[in-house]
Design a protein around this motif. Structure first.
Motif, mmCIF file in Angstrom:
data_model
loop_
_atom_site.group_PDB
_atom_site.id
_atom_site.type_symbol
_atom_site.label_atom_id
_atom_site.label_comp_id
_atom_site.label_asym_id
_atom_site.label_seq_id
_atom_site.Cartn_x
_atom_site.Cartn_y
_atom_site.Cartn_z
ATOM 1 N N PRO A 169 0.830 -1.222 0.000
ATOM 2 C CA PRO A 169 0.000 0.000 0.000
ATOM 3 C C PRO A 169 0.856 1.260 0.000
ATOM 4 N N PHE A 170 1.942 1.239 0.739
ATOM 5 C CA PHE A 170 2.801 2.412 0.790
ATOM 6 C C PHE A 170 3.389 2.719 -0.590
ATOM 7 N N MET A 171 3.873 1.661 -1.232
ATOM 8 C CA MET A 171 4.485 1.847 -2.552
ATOM 9 C C MET A 171 3.462 2.435 -3.534
ATOM 10 N N SER A 172 2.238 1.930 -3.473
ATOM 11 C CA SER A 172 1.204 2.440 -4.369
ATOM 12 C C SER A 172 0.953 3.918 -4.106
ATOM 13 N N TRP A 173 0.900 4.235 -2.824
ATOM 14 C CA TRP A 173 0.631 5.627 -2.446
ATOM 15 C C TRP A 173 1.734 6.541 -3.002
ATOM 16 N N MET A 174 2.954 6.147 -2.779
ATOM 17 C CA MET A 174 4.061 6.987 -3.232
ATOM 18 C C MET A 174 4.027 7.146 -4.747
ATOM 19 N N SER A 175 3.705 6.034 -5.449
ATOM 20 C CA SER A 175 3.731 6.164 -6.907
ATOM 21 C C SER A 175 2.568 7.027 -7.374
ATOM 22 N N SER A 176 1.463 6.982 -6.621
ATOM 23 C CA SER A 176 0.355 7.857 -7.019
ATOM 24 C C SER A 176 0.718 9.318 -6.787
ATOM 25 N N LEU A 177 1.615 9.551 -5.828
ATOM 26 C CA LEU A 177 2.073 10.915 -5.589
ATOM 27 C C LEU A 177 3.232 11.279 -6.521
ATOM 28 N N GLY A 178 3.741 10.276 -7.217
ATOM 29 C CA GLY A 178 4.896 10.514 -8.090
ATOM 30 C C GLY A 178 6.197 10.653 -7.340
ATOM 31 N N ILE A 179 6.265 10.068 -6.172
ATOM 32 C CA ILE A 179 7.492 10.153 -5.375
ATOM 33 C C ILE A 179 8.270 8.852 -5.504
ATOM 34 N N SER A 180 9.555 8.955 -5.751
ATOM 35 C CA SER A 180 10.355 7.724 -5.849
ATOM 36 C C SER A 180 10.790 7.302 -4.445
ATOM 37 N N THR A 181 11.055 6.015 -4.301
ATOM 38 C CA THR A 181 11.423 5.506 -2.973
ATOM 39 C C THR A 181 12.875 5.051 -2.951
ATOM 40 N N ASP A 182 13.680 5.612 -3.839
ATOM 41 C CA ASP A 182 15.065 5.140 -3.948
ATOM 42 C C ASP A 182 16.054 5.980 -3.163
ATOM 43 N N GLY A 183 15.578 6.815 -2.281
ATOM 44 C CA GLY A 183 16.505 7.622 -1.494
ATOM 45 C C GLY A 183 16.100 9.072 -1.547
ATOM 46 N N LYS A 184 16.688 9.858 -0.647
ATOM 47 C CA LYS A 184 16.331 11.271 -0.566
ATOM 48 C C LYS A 184 16.678 11.956 -1.882
ATOM 49 N N ALA A 185 15.721 12.720 -2.362
ATOM 50 C CA ALA A 185 15.933 13.456 -3.613
ATOM 51 C C ALA A 185 14.829 14.483 -3.715
ATOM 52 N N GLU A 186 14.893 15.232 -4.787
ATOM 53 C CA GLU A 186 13.883 16.276 -4.948
ATOM 54 C C GLU A 186 12.490 15.676 -4.965
ATOM 55 N N MET A 187 12.371 14.524 -5.670
ATOM 56 C CA MET A 187 11.078 13.839 -5.670
ATOM 57 C C MET A 187 11.252 12.421 -5.132
ATOM 58 N N GLY A 188 11.976 12.314 -4.033
ATOM 59 C CA GLY A 188 12.213 10.971 -3.497
ATOM 60 C C GLY A 188 12.193 10.952 -1.984
ATOM 61 N N VAL A 189 12.017 9.771 -1.449
ATOM 62 C CA VAL A 189 12.087 9.604 0.001
ATOM 63 C C VAL A 189 13.054 8.482 0.324
ATOM 64 N N GLU A 190 13.614 8.559 1.530
ATOM 65 C CA GLU A 190 14.488 7.498 2.026
ATOM 66 C C GLU A 190 13.598 6.537 2.796
ATOM 67 N N VAL A 191 13.601 5.274 2.384
ATOM 68 C CA VAL A 191 12.740 4.302 3.056
ATOM 69 C C VAL A 191 13.590 3.400 3.952
ATOM 70 N N LEU A 192 13.125 3.219 5.171
ATOM 71 C CA LEU A 192 13.777 2.271 6.064
ATOM 72 C C LEU A 192 12.858 1.091 6.274
#
Ligand code: ATP
Ligand code: ATP
Ligand code: VIB
Ligand code: MG
Ligand code: MG
Lengths: 308, 281, 274, 310, 274
Positions: free
Chosen positions: A118-141
């Motif tokens: 569910p989290f991955m779907s949410w992020m992709s719907s927001l257009g946020i990548s989960t590959d690390g901190k970036a302008e359009m990314g988040v750091e996932v633990l």
């Protein structure tokens, strides 16, 4: 009596109150069932257990069940006691997070083990990548089993359940005003949680079908009872907790929250909820959870007989 | 079914061949020592293949070696990323820090019999502490990245290494020490010329034990929180999403790396302790 | 090597200065099943340049006495001085070369490196080390074996290597505990001669434990006969043999007389009634 | 008891260090709490404090340092807190006559102990039989020994779920058996290695002696190899039982985490009660200590009766 | 004990039946740095009741030959028979009592239990075992030490215990590898006498390795002198001494003559040019 083994998704807690109530109040017995409840835990994949023949029926979240189905394990949803999703992301307010897009460039704690979909779907719907901190990314633990990462500020946000981890944060002395929460339900990416699943091939067997009808009927009776008597239900759960580590306050509160999630379900799966879950999962960005529309992943075959 | 029977036959044939080799005069050859276990391993994999396909075991429970190999080949990028995270960053750092610290401390406390007598029994207790209990604590202390994994590895390898080194430093016999006394050799001279060389077989024993522990420690620690890469991460989430073939590919990496590490340490041991009776034939 | 040292004059020993003096020496080992008295009331004076043999039944305290001299064991009673100092002070001055009952070579060093061990510790230069190693290897007939490891040598060769190790540096006092035990008669004769020559040349003081009566008589200026339980000295025989001793001196009546006296002393320490 | 005093001194030193470490480890949490309770804290705001070192925080807020010693959810509890928790879940339960209740660590330790002993039994049996086979058969030596080593490089936690599922498929009821299997997996290796070493301890001349008597393999085993291996056996048994305990606790996580010390650790982690984890950890260490000491006594008695100096 | 066995008559050996016959025996050890030829072209006949001593420099193959006889080592060339059988067959018939160069007592058994070890394996009854232990302990002067463990004994005592172990059962052939090496002269003399008496009484065939020339001459009916690299037999001396041998036979000219011949043979095997 007919024997039924039930594999839970997680450890003994009020999340599974309905089944423990049905067992404790003799609802299973009334249906001539001899039910064994196996608690789950980290590293227990209910899907794997049922595939290995360790259980007849299991409580699982739909994303994990559908993913398993695509992996070649034909799980079928026969009933859906939970109507709404209890999953949310809980963040510190003082980090300045106010809306989902503020999550960008943050460190987020997420549960994996099949609960990350569910989290991955949410992020992709927001257009946020989960590959690390970036302008359009988040750091996932990959979050462990507790809320320490938030308390110790190793993460700005962590996954919590409305009925469990959130209250642990509160119990640690944090006041609700210090936190901001994003419920998946509110973000439109809610996926179906605790449902009752069996193996497709077993359903063809009328004897098994009959057993499941009785099982679902008794279980839903248990859930009804639990909703009406939350405190007693919590005590029943506590009695069944063999670790002896659960606390009464926590379980009573959990029961209260769980009742909100079961409300609105009579046990039969609402196809609209299913469709929403599937479309959420299919939109999983570059690496979707399921790649094609599943077929035959649910049936009313049991719930129709059990609940009418 | 025929595959199953065939694989059983092959396995028995390999065993019989190994028997032949083991009783032949060339059995101490380097080639024979490697060949025998390798073909047995191959035959066992084949038997596994036969059992899984022959008995129709579901791949979400136990995948066939061929599936695992295919996944392995298809996921080299992931496997490499995980290897870097878990082995190079977590396990090796922890191994080097833990073993070095234990060695240095062993040499230091060895001067005081009081400290040795006090520390060693406690060391045995700590060695019996389950990592699954220590790991969550260390993850909450050192964060999610490889540092906490290295810390878990340090804790795991420290005491086996310490105990072995201390024991090794005492391993000199009375006459060897008396000889040094008649030369009025100083502490440092005795240490460098007598006690450290004599301790080496034990030091290597500790290093070998530690090499198997290091990988396991780093992997288990990832169960209690990690970034979204690493062998432990992949294994724990793989089970949840029924990617069992990927789990086995990671297990294969762990086994290969562990064996190479162990073999490497054994090889250095052979070079360094060539004089020890156990290394002579 | 102090090859130019004052060469002791003649066989009389009394006029030379005492190197080792033991007075009323007692040594008791405390073991878990009671005390073992290894030495009792031992009085002995060893002068500079003496060659003293110790002979006596197994367990009579020969090794123990040598160890006390080298400060490897501490007496529980009485006094012992070495060059007027305590044994431990003498040890720190590196006065001793000690050959143990077993070879005790370090297995991780080659024979040459084993012989170099004391030289490294005592700070000899590289060149000196190599020179000394070559010299002593020749002395014990092990030329060509310097690069071998101890376990590649037979027992007798190992023992010779350990003798070479003790001779490689210039210790004033040489303590040798059954150094020739595992050697055959011919090698033994040969090494006896070599040892005598070395002693004659350098004027070292030598303490020598042996089980062989002829060996003791052939080598020594003084023979100490000991008897066990508790270990004590029963006889001290000053040799009347000349300093120059060809191998065939062993057939002279004088030699046989001394050997006889040693044998009698030894026999007294045994329980056989024959 | 020549070791008792040094051990106590070292223990005391560890406890003292532990105490000293509590202050810096817990200062942040203590300040967060104090701030919520309305106290003035320097600097204000948990986020701001993240930029400041713990030492600075301790110097700037000396009044709040002591609060770190009385937290409910400490990062590092004090030894006294752990001791109290341990007492509450053991001694106090005994006094109340509820030693075997589910809230008692004694109950959980006994569950863990049971699996440990089964695993130990299984593991040592396998290890010893394996060693006997390896020593007597060259094929076994050449083909099995390398795989025994490789088996230990495989993370057992990865296999654990499969072991459970497979044993369920083989019709094994309950979670005790898979737990014991996992425990045996960790236990057999040190025993195997130690016994191989021990059974090979007899020197060539000791073996030659029996050859001159034309002793059979059986006689050689019982009269020479076995007695010669006993010191090695006991040493490896001590390592083995500690490994078996660790294995059981590892096995208690994926086997349902229902009961046992491993389950306590997991639940303590999940519900954020660090004291429960520490108490369970300490209980595990004490259990290991008791088991190892028992084996040590057995070793002394046996070797003494065999006349070996210890 | 076969005390009533045929007592061998006189010192002449040629008319008695051969027990051990070696023909062109070769033995080469393969080691990682090349082959070591331990025995080359060894021809030897040992008759029933012979007492054969082997003497030779360290490393000349004495131990190796004894081990070949006992089937502990297999020759790489030539032939050897024991009582007409292969050594291995003889071993299976339990023909050998072997005393190794090192005592090799099992540390977990008391002295008495060590001596019982072969008796247990050969199926003696309890009573017989106790009887034999008492007898041999007396023989080697270790009465009262049966209940002690090996490490509670001095080196010499351990060696005697291992001799007792070999004598406890009735082996037809006794192989002894430097059994008296660590003993002092008096004890050695005593045990030499005992051994001769035993041999005389039982008529056993004995192979005996020693480094001591007088010991070899005193004990043997046949002395085999060996020389090393490769190990071969350089001389076989039939003793002309009578079977009855008091200790002072060692001063007779006949004894000295044999000793001289042995010494010459031995010297030839060494490289010393003196
Ligand atoms: N470390 C020790 N502890 C207890 N007793 C000892 C110790 N060292 C020697 N002894 C005893 O002291 C006595 C003298 O021993 P020592 O080694 O001096 O004998 P020795 O004359 O050298 O005998 P050998 O000829 O066998 O070498 C013996 O009875 C021995 O058992
Ligand atoms: N197992 C072996 N492997 C290789 N070489 C060996 C082995 N055993 C003996 N040798 C060699 O064979 C030769 C004969 O050895 P052996 O032990 O028979 O000598 P020995 O006459 O008994 O000597 P000692 O008097 O020292 O006991 C020696 O050169 C030795 O190095
Ligand atoms: C390894 C692992 N990590 C997280 C979860 C998450 N999870 C699934 S159900 C549930 C209930 C909440 O109390 C939670 C937390 C899991 N199952 N396994
Ligand atoms: Mg001695
Ligand atoms: Mg020999």
């Amino acid at each position: 009596a007919d024997e039924v083994t039930l594999q839970l998704k997680w450890v003994t807690q009020a999340q599974f109150a309905g089944y423990y109530v049905a067992l404790d109040q003799g609802f299973y017995e009334e249906e001539d069932l001899d039910v064994t409840i196996l608690p789950g835990g980290p590293d227990i994949a209910p899907t794997q257990v049922i595939a290995g023949g360790g259980a007849d029926v299991t409580i699982e979240w739909m994303p994990a069940a559908l993913a398993a189905r695509e992996k070649g394990l034909p799980l079928v949803n026969i009933a859906q006691p939970f109507k709404s999703s209890g999953m949310m992301l809980t963040c510190w307010k003082d980090t300045g997070i106010e809306e989902p897009m503020d999550l960008v460039n943050r460190t987020l704690g997420v549960w994996f083990f099949g609960n990350e979909f569910p989290f991955m779907s949410w992020m992709s719907s927001l257009g946020i990548s989960t590959d690390g901190k970036a302008e359009m990314g988040v750091e996932v633990l990959k979050q462990g089993f507790n809320v320490d990462p938030l308390l110790q500020r190793q993460a700005d946000c962590i996954s919590t359940m409305t009925y469990n981890e959130y209250w642990q944060v509160i119990d640690a002395g944090v006041s609700p005003d210090e936190l901001i929460t994003f419920k998946y339900e509110d973000q439109g990416v809610a996926t179906l949680e605790d449902g009752i699943y069996v193996l497709e091939e077993n359903l063809a067997d009328p004897e098994f079908e009959d057993k499941m009808v009785r099982f679902v009927r008794a279980s839903m009776k248990g859930w009804k009872w639990a909703e009406e008597n939350p405190d007693d239900a919590a005590m029943i759960v506590l009695d069944n907790d063999e670790t002896g580590a659960q606390t009464e306050t926590h379980q009573k509160r959990m029961m209260g929250e769980i009742a909100k999630l079961t409300a609105g379900s009579n046990g039969a799966l609402d196809p609209a909820d299913y469709e929403r879950t599937v479309s959420t999962l299919l939109s999983g960005g570059s690496d979707p959870v399921i790649s094609q529309e599943p077929e035959g992943a649910w049936t009313h075959q049991i719930s129709d007989k059990a609940l009418n | 079914m025929t595959l199953l029977i065939f694989s059983v036959v092959i396995w028995c044939a390999v065993w019989a061949m190994n028997r032949q080799i083991a009783n032949s005069p060339d059995r101490d050859d380097r080639a024979a020592r490697i060949f025998v276990p390798v073909v047995l391993g191959g035959a066992t994999l084949f038997l596994w293949e036969g059992l899984v396909t022959g008995l129709g075991v579901s791949p979400v429970i136990l995948p066939a070696p061929s599936d695992i190999a295919a996944t392995f080949a298809a996921s080299t990028a992931i496997l490499w990323e995980d290897f870097v995270q878990t082995v190079l960053k977590g396990a090796l750092t922890g191994y080097v820090i833990g073993c070095t610290a234990a060695f240095v401390i062993a040499v230091l406390i060895d001067r005081s019999s009081f400290l040795t007598r006090g520390l060693l029994p406690i060391g045995n207790f700590v060695a019996a502490l389950p990592i699954v209990g220590i790991a969550p604590i260390l993850v909450s202390w050192f964060g999610f990245d490889w540092q906490s994994k290295a810390a878990v590895v340090v804790v795991m390898v420290f005491f086996p290494m310490l105990v072995n080194t201390v024991q090794g430093l005492r391993e000199t016999d009375a006459m060897q020490r008396d000889l040094m006394r008649t030369y009025a050799a100083g502490y440092l001279q005795t240490l460098v010329k007598l006690r450290l060389p004599a301790a080496m077989p034990f030091v290597f024993n500790g290093l070998k034990i530690a090499s198997t522990l290091a990988l396991i420690g780093a992997i288990v620690a990832e169960y209690f929180g990690s970034p979204t890469r690493g062998m432990g991460f992949r294994i724990s989430t793989g089970v949840g999403s029924l990617s069992i073939d990927l789990v086995w590919a990671e297990i294969a990496v762990a086994a290969i790396v562990g064996t190479l590490l162990y073999g490497g340490v054994s090889w250095i041991e052979k070079v360094v302790t060539f004089w020890h009776p156990s290394q002579r034939r | 090597m102090e090859t130019d040292s004052v060469r002791p004059s003649g066989a009389g020993t009394s006029q030379r200065s005492p190197v080792i003096e033991a007075r009323k020496l007692d040594l008791t080992f405390q073991t878990n099943d009671g005390a073992v008295q290894a030495l009792r009331d031992v009085n002995l004076t060893i002068n500079k340049g003496d060659f003293v043999s110790f002979i006596g039944p197994s367990g009579c305290g020969k090794t123990t006495f040598l160890r006390v001299v080298a400060a490897l064991e501490h007496p529980t009673g009485g006094q012992i001085t070495v060059n007027g100092m305590s044994p431990d002070e003498a040890r720190r001055k590196r006065a001793y070369g000690y050959v143990f009952q077993a070879a005790g070579l370090y297995p991780w060093r080659t024979i040459a490196k084993n012989i170099k061990l004391p030289l490294e510790i005592m700070g000899y230069s590289r060149a000196q080390q190599d020179e000394q190693v070559a010299r002593v290897l020749k002395l014990v007939d092990l030329e060509g074996f310097g690069a071998k490891y101890p376990w590649q040598l037979s027992g007798g060769m190992q023992q010779r290597a350990s003798i070479a190790r003790a001779l490689a540096f210039d210790a004033e006092i040489l303590l040798m505990d059954e150094p020739f035990g595992a050697l055959d008669e011919i090698v033994r004769d040969h090494l006896n001669e070599q040892l005598l020559a070395l002693w004659d040349r350098t004027g070292k003081t030598i303490g020598f434990v042996t089980h062989s009566i002829p060996e003791a008589v052939y080598l020594s200026t003084k023979i100490v006969v000991m008897s066990p339980r508790p270990g004590r000295i029963t006889d001290v025989i000053e040799s009347t043999l000349p300093r120059e001793r060809p191998l065939d001196i062993r057939d002279t009546p004088e030699f046989l007389a001394i050997a006889h006296r040693v044998r009698e002393g030894l026999r007294a320490g045994h329980a056989y009634d024959d | 008891m020549k070791t008792a005093f040094p051990v106590l001194v070292v223990l005391a030193a560890i406890v003292a260090l532990w105490y000293a470490a509590v202050a810096p480890m817990n200062i942040r949490t203590a300040l967060d709490q104090a701030e919520r309770a309305g106290a003035a804290v320097e600097p204000a705001g948990a986020r701001e404090r993240l930029e400041v070192s713990v030492w600075r925080l301790m110097i700037d807020n000396p009044d709040h340092v002591s609060e770190g010693y009385a937290l409910d959810r400490p990062r590092l509890p004090t030894p006294v807190q752990v001791g109290e928790e341990l007492w509450k879940t053991t001694g106090e339960m005994v006094l109340k006559g509820r030693a075997m209740s589910k809230r008692s660590l004694i109950y959980h330790a006994s569950i863990t102990l049971q699996s440990t002993l089964w695993g130990f039994l299984l593991g040592t049996t396998l290890g010893i039989l394996g060693a006997v086979a390896i020593v007597h058969s060259r094929v076994m030596d050449m083909s099995v020994m390398p795989w025994a080593i490789i088996s230990q490089t495989i993370p057992i936690v990865a296999l654990a779920p499969m072991i459970i599922v497979l044993s369920a498929q083989l019709g094994i009821e309950g979670r005790g058996v898979p737990k014991a299997i996992i425990s045996a997996y960790l236990c057999y290796f040190p025993v195997l290695v130690g016994m191989v070493k021990g059974l090979r301890a007899p020197t060539a001349s000791q073996l030659d002696l029996l050859r001159t008597y034309n002793a059979s393999q059986r006689e050689t085993f019982f009269k020479l190899r076995l007695p010669a291996s006993l010191p090695y056996l006991f040493t490896s048994l001590k390592i083995g039982i500690a490994s078996a305990l660790v294995g059981t606790i590892v096995g208690e996580l994926p086997t349902g985490a229902i009961s046992g010390l491993g389950a306590r650790i997991l639940i303590g982690d999940q519900f954020g009660t660090p004291l429960a984890i520490w108490a369970a950890l300490l209980a595990a260490a004490i259990l290991a200590g008791v088991l190892v000491t028992l084996l040590d006594i057995l070793q002394r008695v046996t070797l003494k009766r065999m006349g070996m100096p210890t």
